[in-house]
Write a protein that holds these residues in place. Structure first.
Motif, short mmCIF file in Angstrom:
data_model
loop_
_atom_site.label_atom_id
_atom_site.label_comp_id
_atom_site.label_asym_id
_atom_site.label_seq_id
_atom_site.Cartn_x
_atom_site.Cartn_y
_atom_site.Cartn_z
N VAL A 1 -8.47 -4.31 -7.14
CA VAL A 1 -7.74 -5.36 -6.41
C VAL A 1 -7.99 -6.72 -7.05
O VAL A 1 -7.06 -7.53 -7.21
CB VAL A 1 -8.14 -5.35 -4.92
CG1 VAL A 1 -7.61 -6.60 -4.20
CG2 VAL A 1 -7.63 -4.09 -4.24
N ILE B 1 -1.28 -0.58 -9.56
CA ILE B 1 -2.60 0.07 -9.52
C ILE B 1 -2.37 1.56 -9.38
O ILE B 1 -1.74 2.03 -8.43
CB ILE B 1 -3.44 -0.44 -8.33
CG1 ILE B 1 -3.63 -1.96 -8.39
CG2 ILE B 1 -4.79 0.27 -8.30
CD1 ILE B 1 -4.36 -2.53 -7.18
N PHE C 1 -8.12 -0.16 0.20
CA PHE C 1 -7.25 -1.10 -0.49
C PHE C 1 -6.93 -2.28 0.43
O PHE C 1 -7.05 -3.46 0.05
CB PHE C 1 -5.96 -0.41 -0.93
CG PHE C 1 -4.91 -1.32 -1.51
CD1 PHE C 1 -5.08 -1.93 -2.74
CD2 PHE C 1 -3.73 -1.58 -0.81
CE1 PHE C 1 -4.10 -2.77 -3.28
CE2 PHE C 1 -2.75 -2.42 -1.33
CZ PHE C 1 -2.95 -3.01 -2.57
N MET D 1 -12.28 0.19 -5.96
CA MET D 1 -11.14 -0.50 -5.38
C MET D 1 -11.34 -2.01 -5.40
O MET D 1 -10.39 -2.76 -5.63
CB MET D 1 -10.91 -0.01 -3.94
CG MET D 1 -9.66 -0.57 -3.31
SD MET D 1 -8.13 -0.06 -4.15
CE MET D 1 -7.94 1.61 -3.49
N PRO E 1 -0.76 5.41 -6.63
CA PRO E 1 -1.67 6.00 -7.62
C PRO E 1 -1.09 7.09 -8.51
O PRO E 1 -1.51 7.26 -9.64
CB PRO E 1 -2.80 6.56 -6.74
CG PRO E 1 -2.70 5.79 -5.46
CD PRO E 1 -1.24 5.57 -5.27
N ARG F 1 -8.34 5.90 0.81
CA ARG F 1 -8.00 5.03 -0.34
C ARG F 1 -7.14 3.85 0.12
O ARG F 1 -7.39 2.71 -0.25
CB ARG F 1 -7.27 5.86 -1.39
CG ARG F 1 -6.77 5.07 -2.59
CD ARG F 1 -6.30 6.00 -3.69
NE ARG F 1 -5.20 6.88 -3.26
CZ ARG F 1 -4.74 7.91 -3.98
NH1 ARG F 1 -5.30 8.19 -5.15
NH2 ARG F 1 -3.76 8.66 -3.54
N LEU G 1 -0.17 -0.62 -4.95
CA LEU G 1 -1.03 0.56 -5.09
C LEU G 1 -0.15 1.79 -4.91
O LEU G 1 0.32 2.09 -3.82
CB LEU G 1 -2.14 0.56 -4.03
CG LEU G 1 -2.96 1.87 -3.95
CD1 LEU G 1 -3.80 2.07 -5.20
CD2 LEU G 1 -3.82 1.90 -2.69
N ASN H 1 0.84 -1.20 0.00
CA ASN H 1 0.00 0.00 0.00
C ASN H 1 0.88 1.25 0.00
O ASN H 1 1.49 1.59 1.00
CB ASN H 1 -0.91 -0.02 1.24
CG ASN H 1 -1.61 1.30 1.48
OD1 ASN H 1 -1.87 2.06 0.56
ND2 ASN H 1 -1.93 1.58 2.74
N SER I 1 -0.50 4.33 -0.94
CA SER I 1 -1.57 5.27 -1.31
C SER I 1 -1.14 6.72 -1.17
O SER I 1 -1.69 7.60 -1.83
CB SER I 1 -2.81 5.02 -0.44
OG SER I 1 -3.86 5.89 -0.79
#
Length: 449
Positions: free
Chosen positions: A407, A353, A442, A403, A424, A438, A422, A329, A331
């Protein structure tokens, strides 16, 4: 700055920084009014009510705002908004929350950190170095907790302060004892008339009020910073960090060893002992180490803190591994430099992602790294067209608008030994409240697989 008691002060924006500013201002004897164009969170309303502070939400009462003698503008409010144009036309003084907090922080010292990327990680590491050394300090600013509220409710002798360019825009006297400038790359240009020079000027305001006995820590390998330093005068002691040369005073890395000197003590450390991995985090670690050394923190404590630091939530945060597929993650990676750094630090094939509200990104910046590291891209946003157009000839690109779907698609595309990342490269506000929302969603969807 001396102010008259009972001066009228209006706070624009009632999120973390705005509420903190209101609480400090009323404590200092101002007549305070808070105005938010949107909806104020219930927890913040309770704080305002308990402090007896008048407020409005869902719009601005212009006459009441223009009746103020001082405006504290929250960092999320652009100069282009109608209310700010009216305030500027009226010639009312406008300051930021960090400026207000600075004016009432007393003799406390400040370490202030800014830069396009790495601010939160570096600020948190500096705080960890300070607390490991036993210093009584607070972690405040853009990282989440209001500087002004900390000053009002629990003042400390030392503040470790993450600062965005938006917070620096409206300073007047704010002066950090130690200023750290990590890097400058294109970001938020929509707030700076699409002129890079305006954004650079904003970042350099961190040095504007420094004295000769203050410290300025900067990235010697950042061409934008070095070019700017040739054209301005910085009065503070300038201490660089670099990977490209050896410096007598400052920090550098050579043959896997970090060498660091800000005061009399010299610190040496193997980079493989750093808790933070990746080249970009070596820069962050050098900057943090120099900040600690500038406070005369002992080298043993700096080494200990660098070894024991735990990574932050939403910043290259390991989530879990499912059937040999690792989920990460990132994010908080809301610009393309963050995506670049994230990919650069991963050695495994990656399903990326990315997506959200585009800031005018030039995706060609990522092309070589995508070719080298990425198996497929899963777009997550309401409008994915620019990402699709940038990468669909390089790797498979899949579009999603939730999401759960993102995923699921990433998991389907990945194989054992791969990473689903992830990161972004865009703002979150098309589908989520913020980058934390977010990242949390996730993690929920990954754990639901």
């Amino acid at each position: 700055m001396n102010r008259n008691k009972h001066q009228k002060l209006c706070v624009l924006g009632a999120a973390e920084s705005g509420i903190g500013a209101a609480l400090l201002a009323v404590q200092q004897g101002f007549e305070v009014f808070v105005s938010d164009y949107g909806k104020i969170e219930e927890a913040y309303k309770v704080k305002l009510h308990n402090a007896g502070i008048a407020y409005e939400e869902g719009g601005h009462t212009t006459a009441k705002i223009l009746d103020a003698e001082v405006i504290v503008k929250s960092p999320g409010i652009a100069e282009s908004t109608p209310v700010m144009k009216k305030i500027r036309e009226a010639g009312i003084e406008v300051i930021s929350e960090i400026e207000l907090a600075y004016q009432y922080k007393g003799d406390s010292k400040i370490i202030a950190i800014t830069g396009t990327n790495g601010k939160t990680t570096t600020t948190s590491l500096i705080y960890h170095i300070c607390t490991t050394a036993g210093l009584d300090c607070a972690l405040v600013g853009n990282i989440g907790y209001s500087f002004a509220q900390q000053v009002a409710e629990d003042p400390k002798p030392l503040y470790v302060l993450e600062i965005s360019s938006f917070q620096l825009d409206d300073i007047k006297t704010f002066r950090p004892d130690v200023a750290v400038l990590l890097n400058i790359t294109e970001d938020h240009l929509d707030r700076y008339d699409y002129r890079m020079e305006n954004y650079i000027d904003s970042k350099f305001k961190i040095t504007a009020n420094q004295h000769s006995d203050d410290v300025f820590i900067y990235n010697l390998d950042d061409n934008i910073i070095i070019k700017k330093l040739k054209n301005i005068s910085v009065l503070s002691q300038s201490i660089p960090f670099t990977m490209k040369q050896e410096v007598n005073k400052g920090a550098y890395i050579k043959d896997g060893q970090m060498m660091l000197k800000a005061q009399e003590e010299r610190v040496s450390m193997n980079i493989y002992d750093f808790a933070l991995k990746g080249k970009h985090n070596q820069y962050n670690t050098m900057a943090a180490g120099l900040a600690g050394a500038s406070l005369n923190i002992r080298k043993e404590k700096i080494r200990e803190a660098i070894k024991t630091f735990e990574n932050l939530e939403h910043r290259m945060e390991p989530v879990t591994t499912i059937n040999g597929i690792e989920f990460i993650n990132d994010s908080k990676g809301t610009n393309l430099n963050s995506v670049w750094f994230a990919l650069e630090s991963i050695a495994k094939p990656t399903i990326l992602i990315m997506g959200g509200i585009d800031k005018g990104n030039d995706y060609s910046f990522l092309e070589e790294l995508v070719k080298e590291k990425v198996k497929a891209i899963v777009c997550l946003g309401l409008d994915n067209s620019r990402i699709v157009n940038a990468f669909n000839t390089l790797v498979p690109v899949v579009e999603t608008s939730s999401m759960k779907d993102a995923v699921g698609e990433a998991y389907h595309l990945a194989a054992s030994g791969d990473v689903v990342l992830l990161s972004p490269g865009c703002s979150s506000f098309d589908l989520f409240k913020n980058y934390m929302d977010r990242g949390n969603i996730f993690k929920q969807e990954v754990k639901a697989l």
